[in-house]
Design a protein around this motif. Structure first.
Motif, PDB file in Angstrom:
ATOM      1  N   VAL A  13      32.988   8.075  78.187  1.00  0.00           N
ATOM      2  CA  VAL A  13      32.716   8.421  79.524  1.00  0.00           C
ATOM      3  C   VAL A  13      31.494   7.510  80.091  1.00  0.00           C
ATOM      4  CG1 VAL A  13      32.161   9.956  81.552  1.00  0.00           C
ATOM      5  CG2 VAL A  13      34.002  10.476  79.744  1.00  0.00           C
ATOM      6  N   THR A  14      30.338   7.621  79.442  1.00  0.00           N
ATOM      7  CA  THR A  14      29.358   6.823  79.901  1.00  0.00           C
ATOM      8  C   THR A  14      29.775   5.444  79.786  1.00  0.00           C
ATOM      9  OG1 THR A  14      27.791   8.387  78.710  1.00  0.00           O
ATOM     10  CG2 THR A  14      26.737   6.343  79.247  1.00  0.00           C
ATOM     11  N   VAL A  15      30.578   4.639  78.707  1.00  0.00           N
ATOM     12  CA  VAL A  15      30.714   3.444  78.604  1.00  0.00           C
ATOM     13  C   VAL A  15      31.752   3.034  79.974  1.00  0.00           C
ATOM     14  CG1 VAL A  15      32.108   1.794  77.219  1.00  0.00           C
ATOM     15  CG2 VAL A  15      30.444   3.366  76.183  1.00  0.00           C
ATOM     16  N   TYR A  16      32.475   3.896  80.204  1.00  0.00           N
ATOM     17  CA  TYR A  16      33.483   3.756  81.282  1.00  0.00           C
ATOM     18  C   TYR A  16      32.718   3.394  82.718  1.00  0.00           C
ATOM     19  CZ  TYR A  16      36.314   4.737  85.332  1.00  0.00           C
ATOM     20  OH  TYR A  16      37.061   4.742  86.527  1.00  0.00           O
ATOM     21  N   LYS A  17      31.563   4.457  82.865  1.00  0.00           N
ATOM     22  CA  LYS A  17      31.091   4.252  84.335  1.00  0.00           C
ATOM     23  C   LYS A  17      30.094   3.039  84.129  1.00  0.00           C
ATOM     24  CE  LYS A  17      30.323   9.253  84.496  1.00  0.00           C
ATOM     25  NZ  LYS A  17      29.294  10.415  84.438  1.00  0.00           N
ATOM     26  N   THR A  58      38.781   7.992  91.429  1.00  0.00           N
ATOM     27  CA  THR A  58      38.055   6.979  91.867  1.00  0.00           C
ATOM     28  C   THR A  58      38.722   5.608  91.761  1.00  0.00           C
ATOM     29  OG1 THR A  58      37.120   6.765  89.634  1.00  0.00           O
ATOM     30  CG2 THR A  58      36.053   7.914  91.592  1.00  0.00           C
ATOM     31  N   ASN A  59      39.847   5.357  90.848  1.00  0.00           N
ATOM     32  CA  ASN A  59      40.400   4.000  90.754  1.00  0.00           C
ATOM     33  C   ASN A  59      41.571   3.696  91.677  1.00  0.00           C
ATOM     34  OD1 ASN A  59      42.321   5.776  89.882  1.00  0.00           O
ATOM     35  ND2 ASN A  59      42.835   5.014  87.981  1.00  0.00           N
ATOM     36  N   SER A  60      41.717   2.569  91.687  1.00  0.00           N
ATOM     37  CA  SER A  60      42.410   1.847  92.616  1.00  0.00           C
ATOM     38  C   SER A  60      43.998   2.159  92.448  1.00  0.00           C
ATOM     39  CB  SER A  60      42.563   0.301  92.391  1.00  0.00           C
ATOM     40  OG  SER A  60      43.061  -0.039  91.314  1.00  0.00           O
ATOM     41  N   ILE A  61      44.781   1.986  93.352  1.00  0.00           N
ATOM     42  CA  ILE A  61      46.163   2.602  93.621  1.00  0.00           C
ATOM     43  C   ILE A  61      46.818   2.015  92.139  1.00  0.00           C
ATOM     44  CG2 ILE A  61      48.271   2.409  94.866  1.00  0.00           C
ATOM     45  CD1 ILE A  61      45.993   4.348  96.025  1.00  0.00           C
ATOM     46  N   ASP A  62      46.868   0.687  92.032  1.00  0.00           N
ATOM     47  CA  ASP A  62      47.429   0.060  90.850  1.00  0.00           C
ATOM     48  C   ASP A  62      47.216   0.688  89.314  1.00  0.00           C
ATOM     49  OD1 ASP A  62      48.926  -1.463  92.675  1.00  0.00           O
ATOM     50  OD2 ASP A  62      47.279  -3.206  92.439  1.00  0.00           O
ATOM     51  N   ALA A  63      45.795   0.827  89.478  1.00  0.00           N
ATOM     52  CA  ALA A  63      45.274   1.633  88.318  1.00  0.00           C
ATOM     53  C   ALA A  63      45.665   3.002  88.233  1.00  0.00           C
ATOM     54  CB  ALA A  63      43.818   1.637  88.058  1.00  0.00           C
ATOM     55  N   ALA A  96      30.995   0.108  82.632  1.00  0.00           N
ATOM     56  CA  ALA A  96      32.001  -0.869  82.573  1.00  0.00           C
ATOM     57  C   ALA A  96      32.684  -0.947  83.778  1.00  0.00           C
ATOM     58  CB  ALA A  96      33.179  -0.735  81.558  1.00  0.00           C
ATOM     59  N   LYS A  97      32.869   0.040  84.552  1.00  0.00           N
ATOM     60  CA  LYS A  97      33.416  -0.054  85.844  1.00  0.00           C
ATOM     61  C   LYS A  97      32.577  -0.589  86.897  1.00  0.00           C
ATOM     62  CE  LYS A  97      33.232   3.774  88.312  1.00  0.00           C
ATOM     63  NZ  LYS A  97      33.534   4.974  89.078  1.00  0.00           N
ATOM     64  N   GLU A  98      31.198  -0.887  86.694  1.00  0.00           N
ATOM     65  CA  GLU A  98      30.315  -1.335  87.562  1.00  0.00           C
ATOM     66  C   GLU A  98      30.150  -3.190  87.116  1.00  0.00           C
ATOM     67  OE1 GLU A  98      29.400  -0.157  90.148  1.00  0.00           O
ATOM     68  OE2 GLU A  98      29.974   1.797  89.695  1.00  0.00           O
TER      69      GLU A  98
END
Length: 1545
Positions: A536-540, A584-589, A542-544
């Motif tokens: 989860v930390t990695v995702y936060k 939080t993610n986009s519609i496609d995601a 990586a998302k940025e």
């Protein structure tokens, strides 16, 4: 060999040695034999033989041996000779004796003959004096042995041969033309082994003879080589060794293998092993050591001899070649080679070896063996060997840094050995124990040992290799690692930031961690949770910093792990992470995420189905459970953490262990079903949470999620029932407001449905709660997320009716996506949900035979949802299909065959009948035929079970208002069904209430004939009679007795109300005709004869008062249709006592149940007549005709005694009151029981008070009922009572409930305690009345919130006091004035536009027993609370109604203490009533409810009395009082007479 040995198919041309030895014996025959007539050789015994043997002459024996007449004689002779030779009885010329017996070896002879010959030959060989190896005798014997083919007497043949060569120590000298000795041995080995192979399939527990022969032959061959190695060429050695090794490879006997090993050792020790046979020999040793554990030491000794010889390196190379050979099916040899390489590394490591053996070469060979063999047993051998090498400190020290870093690192070898291990999957059925599973368990054990050693070595800093290689090793074999090892790896990755996007290869590292620990379901919950949190930390991060494609790929790897997840706690954590990502993610995601979760859901569901079938099969077959590998002791440095690790592993492996509650599923307040949470349920709950969270944020996501939910719902049979119920919990909560915007509301008005389906929580036992999947009411957190407080701005609804228009309007836009389930507008970010698709799914599942829990959930929640008419206002087709389905289900075509034990088909029919009441709200969708079908289907239910019939009666009452034409056609059938149910006490109240309400609907009764009216009256009479009969049989139980009395009194009151109401409904002409029928029926129903009259001396029973009151009402309205009114009348006792005038005289009579008062003006005869009867008071003014009046010229002769006490003889009299009474009623001289009773002293105070009380008793039935308005979102008593205005729909309802009357000065209408002098309770009120009933409605919106000036003056204030003082002193801040009236009403009507579920005690009161709640079918869209007149203009009707759908929900709520008795009300379950019919429906129900409340509120010994009954009782009391007065007067007169008589005497 034994006598029963198997025969051999050995033909001479194949196996005879005659051709080999022809030259050997051709020259010898002529020297020892001479021709004879019979062809037999003659024996010359010489001089040294004895003449006799055992008393038999030798010549005779010789003759018998040579040409005995029988085989027995020859056998006996041979045996005698053999014995003699053994006892040295014969020692010379033994070869001549043998010539005489050699033909006995012919295969044509029986075995016994041949055996005797072989024994004789053996004796000859042993005791022949010519013992030289080159002697001719030995050659003769040699020829005799080798010439004979191998047969079943080979043991004796071999014995003779061993004797001839002294067990291989001395070989005969053969000429160059003679056959080689090696050829003889090789031939015998092959032939005997072939015979052994043939006999082995049929071998028994005893060792077969051929096995013994082979063992003896092999042993003999070894001896031959051992003692005569140099007598053979290398080719001979190779030939013999090849044969021996072939036997070893093909034989299953350990003895054969032992001989082969002995052969190799013999050649190694006593000679030289041919280099060409080194690899086959080593391979044989390796195979033997693996196949036969007992031969390990002998084989190891042989290997040791080889490596200590000049062939040491060649031997190592041979072992390498075995391991690196790509030839398959050499498992045993490979495993033995692995073991020997390990032992060679361990063998005296401190000494200098003669061979070159390195760790790297051994590891390379190990890897080659595993790659080529592709066999788990080879992997096991490597794992075992590596465990020994690493655990052994001496060999572990031999592994250097380069070894750990090389491509053939020991770590890689261990990793390769563990690749093929199949770990048990948690949740899957255990597989039967096999060799492969045992091998897997052993490999796991060895790898655990290696890992523990390396872990401790790393901590102790004795590990010399690179740390990353060790961590990679730990990751690869993570399934065997202890908790401490896993923590070490994760610490290393976190410390080195190997998973962060800033590190090269971070995706690979993340995947490694995920595969190693999150993907390993044997890991502890805490460890795997740690990995999730790190991801989860990695995702936060990586998302940025990363591109969306990279982030999606990263997320996909995380969610791929749950596809096979069996730990529901971990799956819930990952899914919760998905819920967070989804927001939080986009519609496609978002679409990809939802699809991933859905596919995971499908996989788990399919796996669960497969496991279920497997369990069924295993239960039948009784499969065994595999034994897990033995637990290893944890590392000494971290014992406490290892305990947790062991606990985690044991818990994961245990089928009985249950995971703790999933965080998204809070624990229930009461016991619930103890069942395992499935992955489908967790993901379904996640879908629900995602939908709820997106409702206020993204219409697009809501649309995508709604499509997914309906996809699951369409295939309900693919999922477990609880998963479907989780989905349905959300969809059945969908409602819309008047603007068609979607909102979520907790289900309400479902208690009756849940009760019928045995899912009503308050009435369920703990055991029942465990058995079901849903209950009502449900906990507020059942969805796992709080419901939004307001309607969505992004989501609306459509239906099949509007779908085409939507396609036409939006089809050309690129940003609008049309789906079957919804329409998504990406440009606006909105979605329109197609509720028609949802309704179609529900209809289909009702028709199908789906799971009971799902089925019951659907039918229980259906009616409350479709009562939100706005939600399905565009689903015309589906509503009509639903109507058709419900009609079919009611008509006893229920498809459900898997009902719970406590539920019957009648219970389900009740649900459908009640649901039909909600479907009726869509009547504009239905044709006339559809309406008729609804009525007919409900009518069918009327003929069913009692509970179905009760629900049908209520539904028919709704149809009376909504489908009057259809009802009118079947009223006769309805009455017929009612008549068949008269004996059913459970339906009595329901039918009577229906009849009472029907009488107030003139459109349905306008065409009634007298026969129709008679049917109604007859039913009422039967119910009265039934109630009277039941009252006589009330039980002794106090509570039950009280309840029965309440219901019986209410039943009798209703029955009489039906009689009076229907009588007033008739035309006057019909009343006269039916009056005798009605009176007779009432008397008979109450147990009285047709001639019984109230004047009889017997005391009337309480029910007689009600009967005669009814009869009195009937007689009153038989010729009149005037309503009963309250008005003041004179007492009828005359006016002389006032001294105002002396010309008025009054008299009162009791005539039946009437009190007749007449006051007359003595001079003119003008009289006032007042008739007081139980059902009313009538007054008349009588004006006599002037011709009747006397002329006053002559003095009237009026006896003084007959004058009233107030008159004097001088008064001029015209007519007295009795004149009129006798003229109107009966002559005074009539002597009968019907003689009117004149009150002797009307002015008596007791009589006056009695008449005054009689006059104060109302002649009509009074009811006071509260009406309270609840504005939008109002939930408190203060807010509700403070309302001074309501919506337009509310005002229209008030107009329909009654007429607006002025309170001040009102004396004609019952006001129920409202002030009529100073407007304290408002200026106006709504009231309703008919001929015999009056009702006042306490409307809170008409009552002032501030006291008026006049009221302030009454309370001691001044009307013109200052405002501040007035507010402090006079403002009704607590609204107690309103509550004073509302709180004292037994029945209140709530107009609920709050949009919230109704709470019974929202206005607390001791006397509110029944609340009738009216709610708009759709909540208002505005949040404006209507507290002023502006509200009506802004909110309109406030009903949220749509054109043609002005319907309202009506529901009766009863105080819990009376709930079990008051379930009779037509709206005790949810009903939808049209706006036009609503006031009539509610008013009728409220009047009946008020009567019930009065009955229920009375004490245990009290009796319910109507006003008319009470007046009957007052009349009887007055008559009794007059009788007593007259009796006292007579007694006093008698005493006076007696006293006067005594005085006269």
């Amino acid at each position: 060999m034994s006598e029963n040995a198997a025969s051999f198919d050995l033909r001479p041309n194949n196996y005879s040695f005659g051709n080999v030895f022809k030259t050997l014996t051709r020259g010898l025959k002529s020297s020892y034999t001479s021709a004879s007539v019979d062809g037999h050789a003659t024996i010359s015994l010489g001089d040294r033989r004895k003449s006799k043997i055992a008393g038999v002459d030798l010549d005779v024996l010789t003759s018998r041996l040579r040409d005995g007449e029988t085989h027995e004689e020859r056998i006996a002779a041979a045996n005698s000779f053999a014995t003699a030779i053994k006892m040295t009885a014969v020692s010379d010329s033994l070869v001549e004796t043998w010539y005489a017996a050699q033909d006995m070896l012919n295969l044509r002879n029986p075995r016994e003959v041949r055996c005797a010959a072989w024994r004789l030959l053996n004796m000859c060989v042993l005791f022949d004096v010519d013992d030289d190896s080159t002697s001719v005798n030995k050659l003769v014997y040699y020829r005799a042995v080798v010439e004979r083919p191998v047969s079943d007497d080979f043991d004796l043949q071999l014995t003779a041969f061993k004797s001839l060569t002294k067990d291989g120590r001395e070989l005969p000298v053969l000429g160059p033309s003679e056959s080689p000795f090696v050829l003889i041995l090789s031939t015998w080995l092959r032939v005997v082994f072939k015979a052994v192979e043939r006999s082995r399939p049929a071998q028994t527990e005893d060792l077969p003879d051929h096995e013994k022969d082979l063992r003896l032959l092999c042993s003999y061959t070894v001896n031959v080589i051992k003692f005569n190695y140099y007598a053979f060429d290398e080719s001979d050695i190779v030939s013999l060794l090849r044969d021996i090794l072939a036997i070893c490879r093909r034989s299953s006997s350990m003895s054969d293998t032992v001989e082969g090993i002995a052969m190799i050792s013999t050649l190694t020790v006593y000679g030289n092993l041919p280099i060409s046979m080194l690899k086959p020999s080593v391979e044989t040793l390796c195979s033997a050591s693996n196949l036969v554990p007992e031969l390990l030491n002998p084989c190891w000794d042989a290997i040791r001899h080889l490596v200590n010889s000049h062939l040491a390196n060649n031997t190592i190379v041979a072992v390498y070649d075995i391991l690196r050979d790509s030839e398959p099916n050499r498992t045993s040899a490979v495993k033995g080679s692995i073991l020997f390489l390990q032992k060679l590394l361990e063998y005296e490591p401190e000494k200098t070896k003669t061979y070159n053996l390195t760790i790297n070469s051994v590891m390379k060979s190990y890897r080659a063996a595993m790659n080529f063999q592709d066999n788990i047993f080879v992997d096991l051998a490597v794992a075992s060997s590596m465990s020994r090498l690493i655990l052994n400190d001496d060999t572990y020290k031999m592994i250097g840094y380069d070894d750990f870093k090389s491509d053939d690192s020991p770590l890689l070898v261990v990793m390769r050995s563990a690749e093929r291990v199949s770990l048990p999957v948690a949740g899957e059925n255990a597989k039967p124990v096999t060799e492969e599973t045992e091998a897997s368990n052993l490999i796991m054990t060895f790898v655990q040992q290696i890992m523990t050693k390396l872990y401790n070595s790393f901590l102790n800093e004795t590990y010399v290799g690179p740390p990353d290689a060790l961590m990679s090793f730990f990751l690869f074999v993570n399934m065997y690692a202890h908790q401490e090892v896993a923590d070490l790896v994760i610490d290393f990755y976190e410390r080195e930031y190997l998973c962060f996007p800033s590190s090269s290869g971070w995706e690979v590292n993340c995947r490694a961690l995920l595969d190693a620990f999150l993907g390993n379901q044997e890991r502890s919950y805490s460890l795997r949770l740690r990995v999730i949190r790190h991801m989860v930390t990695v995702y936060k991060i990586a998302k940025e910093v990363c591109e969306e494609e990279v982030v999606d790929r990263f997320l996909r790897r995380i969610f791929d792990t749950i596809a096979v997840e069996s730990d529901m706690n971990i799956l819930a954590q990952v899914v919760d992470f998905g819920v967070e990502v989804a927001s939080t993610n986009s519609i496609d995601a978002f679409e990809k995420l939802v699809e991933v979760l859905y596919q995971c859901m499908k996989l788990h569901a399919a796996r669960a189905l497969k496991q279920s079938k497997s369990r069924e099969m295993e239960n039948k077959e009784g499969a065994l459970v595999p034994t897990p590998p033995p637990a290893l002791p944890p590392p000494s440095q971290t014992s406490s953490r290892t305990e947790n690790s062991q606990y985690s592993r044991s818990r994961a492996n245990s089928n009985a262990a249950k995971p703790p509650p999933v965080p998204a599923i809070p624990p229930n307040e009461k016991p619930t079903r103890s069942r395992k949470v499935t992955a489908s349920q967790i993901i379904a709950r996640a879908f629900v949470i995602i939908f709820v969270n997106a409702l206020d944020k993204s219409g697009e996501k809501c649309g995508i999620m709604f499509r997914q939910l309906l996809k699951i719902a369409r295939n309900a049979t693919d999922w477990d029932p609880e998963t479907i119920i989780i989905i349905y919990r959300l969809i059945f909560r969908i409602r819309v407001n008047s603007a068609s915007r979607v909102m979520l509301l907790h289900p309400s008005d479902m208690d009756g449905f849940a009760e019928s389906l045995a899912h009503y929580r308050p009435s369920m036992t703990a055991e029942a709660l465990v058995e079901v999947l849903w209950t009502y009411p449900e906990e507020s957190h059942i969805l796992g997320v709080a419901l939004p407080a307001r309607a969505s701005f992004f989501v609306t609804v459509i239906g099949s009716d509007t779908e085409r228009n939507t396609e036409t309007e939006c089809g050309a836009s690129d940003n609008v996506y049309l789906f079957e389930e919804c329409v998504i507008n990406r440009r606006r970010g909105t979605t329109m949900l197609n509720m028609s698709a949802w309704l179609q799914i529900i209809i289909q599942q009702i028709r199908d035979d789906c799971d009971w829990e799902v089925y019951s959930f659907i039918i229980a929640h259906l009616a409350p949802q479709i009562s939100n008419v706005q939600l399905f206002v565009s689903s015309r087709k589906e509503i009509r299909e639903l109507r058709s389905t419900l009609c079919d289900q009611i008509a006893v075509k229920i498809s459900q065959n898997q009902m719970a034990k406590r539920v019957t088909k009648a219970d389900i029919q009740v649900i459908f009948v009640r649901s039909m009441s909600s479907v009726i709200a869509y009547h504009s969708f239905f044709s006339k035929i559809d309406q008729d079908t609804i009525v007919k289907s409900v009518l069918l239910g009327l003929g069913g079970h009692e509970k179905v019939a009760a629900a049908s009666v209520h539904c028919l009452l709704v149809c009376c208002h909504e489908f009057p034409i259809s009802i009118k056609r079947v009223l006769s059938q309805i009455f017929t069904s009612f008549q068949t149910k008269i004996t059913n006490s459970g339906l009595s109240v329901h039918i009577l209430e229906f009849l009472s309400a029907l009488a107030r609907i003139p459109s349905l009764t306008s065409n009634f004939t007298q026969d129709d009216f008679k049917r109604v009256f007859a039913m009422a009479f039967k119910y009265v009679e039934h109630a009277n009969d039941m009252s006589a049989t009330i039980g002794t139980d106090e509570v039950q007795n009280s309840n029965n009395r309440v219901l019986l009194q209410y039943l009798i009151a209703l029955a009489h109300n039906v009689v009076t109401t229907w009588f007033l409904t008739m035309r006057l002409t019909d009343r006269r005709d039916l009056m005798p029928f009605i009176v007779r029926g009432l008397l008979l129903a109450n147990g009285n004869g047709p001639t019984a009259m109230p004047e009889t001396k017997a005391v009337a029973r309480p029910r007689d008062e009600r009967t005669w009151a009814s009869i009195d009402l009937i007689t009153r309205f038989m010729y009149s249709d005037t309503e009963l009114k309250m008005h003041q009348v004179f007492m009828g006792v005359g006016r002389s006592n006032t001294n105002a005038t002396k010309d008025v005289v009054g008299t009162i009579w009791l005539h039946g149940l009437s009190i007749v008062s007449i006051e007359s003006y003595l001079k003119t005869g003008i009289s006032n007549v007042v008739v007081r009867r139980p059902t009313g008071t009538t007054s008349f003014s009588l004006l006599p005709d002037h011709r009747m009046l006397p002329t006053w010229d002559e003095q009237p002769e009026v006896p003084i005694a007959n004058l009233p006490s107030s008159l004097t003889p001088e008064d001029q009299l015209a007519l007295l009151p009795p004149y009129f009474f006798t003229e109107l009623v009966a002559p005074l001289e009539l002597q009968s029981t019907l003689l009117p009773l004149q009150i002797p002293n009307p002015s008596d105070p007791q009589i006056v008070r009695a008449l005054q009380m009689y006059d104060r008793t109302p002649v009509v039935e009074f009811h006071k009922i509260g009406i309270i308005y609840m504005g939008l979102n109002q939930t408190s008593e203060q807010e509700i009572l403070a309302n001074s205005v309501g919506s337009k729909a509310y005002l229209d309802f008030l107009d329909g409930m009654g007429q607006l009357i002025r309170l001040k000065g009102n004396k004609q209408v019952y006001t129920g305690g409202l002030d009529t002098e100073n407007d304290v309770d408002g200026e106006y009120a709504y009231a309703w009345k008919d001929k015999i009933t009056q009702a006042i409605f306490h409307c809170t919106t008409l009552m002032p919130n501030r006291r008026s000036g006049s009221e302030r003056e009454i309370l001691g204030g001044s009307a013109d006091s200052t405002e501040s003082l007035g507010e402090a002193l006079y403002d009704d801040e607590s609204l107690s004035n309103k509550k004073r009236h509302i709180g004292n009403n037994f029945v209140n009507i709530y107009w609920n536009e709050s949009g919230r579920p109704f709470e019974f005690d929202i206005i607390k009161s001791q006397f509110n027993f029944i609340n009738i709640v009216i709610s708009p079918h759709t909540k208002a869209a505005s949040s404006f609370s209507p507290s002023s007149s502006v509200a009506t203009a802004l909110l309109g009707t406030g009903s949220g109604g749509t054109d043609g759908f002005d319907f309202f929900k009506v529901r009766v709520y009863v105080k819990p203490e009376a709930d079990k008795l008051a379930l009779f009300a037509p709206a005790s379950h949810l009903k939808l009533i049209g706006k036009s019919s609503l006031p009539f429906f509610v008013r009728s129900m409220a009047l009946n409810a008020d009567i019930f409340a009065v009955v229920w509120h009375m004490g245990p010994g009290d009796e319910y009395l109507s006003n008319w009954q009470y007046r009957v009782r007052q009349t009887k009391t007055l008559k009794e009082r007059i009788d007593k007065m007259k009796e006292k007067a007579r007694d006093k007169e008698l005493e006076t007479v007696k006293a006067s008589g005594t005085n006269s005497r």
